[in-house]
Design an enzyme around this catalytic site. Sequence first.
Site, PDB file in Angstrom:
ATOM      1  N   ASP A   1      40.560 -90.140 -90.276  1.00 22.14           N
ATOM      2  CA  ASP A   1      41.284 -91.243 -89.646  1.00 22.14           C
ATOM      3  C   ASP A   1      42.489 -90.775 -88.845  1.00 22.14           C
ATOM      4  O   ASP A   1      43.277 -91.585 -88.353  1.00 22.14           O
ATOM      5  CB  ASP A   1      41.718 -92.269 -90.701  1.00 22.14           C
TER       6      ASP A   1
ATOM      7  N   GLU B   1      45.843 -85.916 -99.697  1.00 26.09           N
ATOM      8  CA  GLU B   1      45.202 -84.966 -98.784  1.00 26.09           C
ATOM      9  C   GLU B   1      46.120 -83.766 -98.526  1.00 26.09           C
ATOM     10  O   GLU B   1      45.653 -82.627 -98.408  1.00 26.09           O
ATOM     11  CB  GLU B   1      44.850 -85.659 -97.466  1.00 26.09           C
TER      12      GLU B   1
ATOM     13  N   SER C   1      57.856 -92.699 -90.102  1.00 25.13           N
ATOM     14  CA  SER C   1      57.434 -94.095 -89.983  1.00 25.13           C
ATOM     15  C   SER C   1      57.380 -94.796 -91.331  1.00 25.13           C
ATOM     16  O   SER C   1      57.162 -96.013 -91.393  1.00 25.13           O
ATOM     17  CB  SER C   1      56.044 -94.159 -89.337  1.00 25.13           C
TER      18      SER C   1
ATOM     19  N   HIS D   1      27.824 -40.680 -88.826  1.00 30.36           N
ATOM     20  CA  HIS D   1      26.733 -40.007 -89.542  1.00 30.36           C
ATOM     21  C   HIS D   1      25.515 -40.921 -89.595  1.00 30.36           C
ATOM     22  O   HIS D   1      25.639 -42.125 -89.853  1.00 30.36           O
ATOM     23  CB  HIS D   1      27.201 -39.667 -90.965  1.00 30.36           C
ATOM     24  N   ASN D   2      24.330 -40.357 -89.335  1.00 33.58           N
ATOM     25  CA  ASN D   2      23.083 -41.141 -89.362  1.00 33.58           C
ATOM     26  C   ASN D   2      23.298 -42.500 -88.686  1.00 33.58           C
ATOM     27  O   ASN D   2      23.088 -43.564 -89.273  1.00 33.58           O
ATOM     28  CB  ASN D   2      22.595 -41.327 -90.801  1.00 33.58           C
TER      29      ASN D   2
ATOM     30  N   ASP E   1      18.280 -38.317 -85.812  1.00 30.56           N
ATOM     31  CA  ASP E   1      17.284 -37.549 -86.575  1.00 30.56           C
ATOM     32  C   ASP E   1      15.920 -37.811 -85.954  1.00 30.56           C
ATOM     33  O   ASP E   1      15.399 -38.928 -86.043  1.00 30.56           O
ATOM     34  CB  ASP E   1      17.272 -37.977 -88.040  1.00 30.56           C
TER      35      ASP E   1
ATOM     36  N   GLU F   1      19.317 -33.812 -84.671  1.00 29.73           N
ATOM     37  CA  GLU F   1      18.675 -33.201 -85.842  1.00 29.73           C
ATOM     38  C   GLU F   1      17.186 -33.216 -85.535  1.00 29.73           C
ATOM     39  O   GLU F   1      16.494 -34.198 -85.788  1.00 29.73           O
ATOM     40  CB  GLU F   1      19.007 -33.989 -87.102  1.00 29.73           C
TER      41      GLU F   1
ATOM     42  N   TYR G   1      46.152 -59.952-107.331  1.00 25.91           N
ATOM     43  CA  TYR G   1      46.325 -59.325-108.651  1.00 25.91           C
ATOM     44  C   TYR G   1      45.503 -60.058-109.708  1.00 25.91           C
ATOM     45  O   TYR G   1      45.464 -61.294-109.757  1.00 25.91           O
ATOM     46  CB  TYR G   1      47.791 -59.321-109.045  1.00 25.91           C
TER      47      TYR G   1
END
Length: 860
Positions: A260, A267, A294, A414-415, A446, A493, A806
Amino acid sequence: MGYTVTQVTCKEAQEVSPSTSYPGVSPAAAAAATTGTRDQDGVRNPGVLAGRALSENEADCIRGQVILTRDPGPATNGQARPPCKGMLKVWENKEVRCPSGQAPDDSPMALHLYSPRLQLDETLEQMQQGTLMRKVKSKSWKKQRYFKLQDDCMTVWYKSKKNGNTKYTFSISDVETVREGHQSEVLQSLAEEFPPEHCFTVVFHGRRGNLDLIAGSPEEAQCWVRGLRRLVEIVTKMDQQEKMDQWICDWFQKADKNKDGRMSFKEVRQLLKMMNMDMNEDHALRLFQMADGSESGTLEGEEFVLFYKALTQRDDVLGVFQAFSQDGKKLTLLEFVDFLQQEQLEGENTQEFAMELIARYEPSESARARHVLSLDGFLLYLRSPEGAIFNPAHEPLCQDMTQPLCHYFISSSHNTYLLEDQLRGQSSVEGYIRALKRGCRCLEVDCWDGPSGEPVVYHGHTLTSKIPFKDVVSTLGQYAFQASDYPVILSLENHCGPEQEDLMAQHLKGILGERLLTAPLDARDPTQLPSPEELRGRIILKGKRAESLAHSPDEAPEGEASEDDDGLEAEEEILSQEAKRKAKKSQAKELSDCIIYCHSVPFCGFQPGLARRRPYETASLPEAKARKLIKEAGNEFVRHNAQQLTRIYPSGLRTDSSNYDPQEMWNVGCQLVALNVQTAGAEMDLCDGLFQQNARCGYVLKPAFLRDTGTAFDPDNPRSRAGGGPWSLAIQVISGQQLPKVAGSKASAIVDPLVRVEIHGVPADQARLETQAVDNNGFNPRWGETLWFKVHVPELALVRFMVEDYDKTSRNDFVGQFTLPFASIKSGYRHIHLLSKDGMAIPPSSLFVHVQIMELPYPE
């Protein structure tokens, strides 16, 4: 039911009946309302066309609301924004929500969703009405989903059926780009079934998987492609204030359950928990009542803005401001200069710099004219890049790029083809795209003989999927230099036989063309490595050359694992050593001749390497071997890396694609420290932290003591570093702002944040200290604790700021982090803009700290 939209200037705004069009509005203003331009009164169209009937969809979106465009905000690039005076009023012809002839209550927040940059057009309207499309995950998984752009124009949801349950899909801020046609492996596999003009791919930031969609018609596909691209551009160009405005609006809409345009106290209480804040109910009620001018028992429009401002009042910043302001209301130019010099330790031309900052961040035009800074302008400065902890002078290209390649840390993967684990994970060209876009300059391929005569890429002797080598090369050709112009090293590779090696060479040359380096620069002998500047825009192959195959890794001393083996020696034993030798010695000459500056050779010790002085030879070491060498011969390792490249790769036992600590490898000058970039964590945070400097080009110049072949430096002995004494680092952790919730936590859960500061560097510098946890407050926690560190080798140190939730009984949960080089830290009062696990920004989440750095003398 019909609807009418009327837009007038604030000066001309008046109560009118729904049937009246533009009462008392000048023709220029009316034209501005319709076209979205401005007249002399500053009219701006917030995105809804005036002077015409609205569709039901539009009416549902804007029924019964009054929208005021937002305040001008700070200047951009030194230029003040034009005043925003436009007002949009929408009334119903029937008395459904407001009486006929009466304007509804003002509610600036309710349709803040129409950004000043955004005009709702036919494309966005169509997206808001929704479209039935196929969501595709594979050739066999194709499900119809009903996609719909939400009213805020910032969120896309989908339904499994048109009338089914709605499920959150993504925010526009999550989207990196939109690709048209068959621009993904999944859509390519469906090319015969669905034409490219029906297909598009939504690509997300970070490690989130792509979204492949197939529309019912080319027009529907184009609508979504155009609309999403436009919205992504708008979000990308949002300035600091606009991002904050959008963030506030998002929360308002989440908390306004009955839609609204008003917020009840109930809320508001729910909103506080959603925003990570457990405020005392009496205090919350006092703030609520103060904002409720208001006295209606609800917050509407500007009242909600006042409430939010009361929530986010920065007493910590106010204290700093008043310490330098004589009247407590403003900073004069000289007072601001004093602050910049005494606290921020800004260097030369401070007065000129102060005037630039006032012009850029002071929202008041009169204050800018008088060269003074208000509290709002001061806060905007502190939250800006100039007020951040990372030195903005280190963001552009700022390092010498003319030294040999071995003098740089090089961002390495890597890879690269793997998106998941090392045993069963998916292989995809997306791995290469993501690595290249984040600035990786060394990629791994590879290669194995494919069943159809074409070489394939996958993790050998595992259940990972396979992709054509040709597709990898095509992807490299398309994306290699989008994020950086500096050279890409392709680490081959190679497990293929001679026939498919010939095909590899043909693909590399045919697709990459002149970008592939196939001969030494200027016909010189490769006795010295060229520089990144000399190799700009070139792709370099790293691999074994035919003439050096007699020294294959199979004959490496002490049973050392080869780069090819990657730690999986047991699986490799299924091929006899003799068979492997025969296959390798018949390597295709065409491919071998393309390997110029990075000859892969087995590691045979430091002394032979230093004696031979062959800078073009590159050894690859598993992490465990590298650690052993660091411990036994740290200085020799440093001197070796001063003239040759060394690549480090993860243990073969890391089948989950986890990562090792890259810092200890950088401490001895290893250049190619290859990580599984698909796996988020502290190791990738360090990598991203190191390579965020120097324009994120993927190359960072090593300190001088790591570039000298005669250096005495050993990481285990900080005094061996030539230079001054250790440094003191004092970090006062003052406060946090709008910290995110823990991923996957309940809406009512609130974090108990603590801050841990970690130093990563040589062994003597490794340290971590943390603050106390703040209970139930992730919205604006205050710590006020100072953490002290001593840093012996600042050139190698990285500082990681970690925020955790924590937990007494279990491991703390990740909230956010930021990592940067010690040398890039700015002193004084600074904001640290936190990043997610994926390394993405999570505005407006930040820490506010004070940093003090001092050089200390070494004790006699």
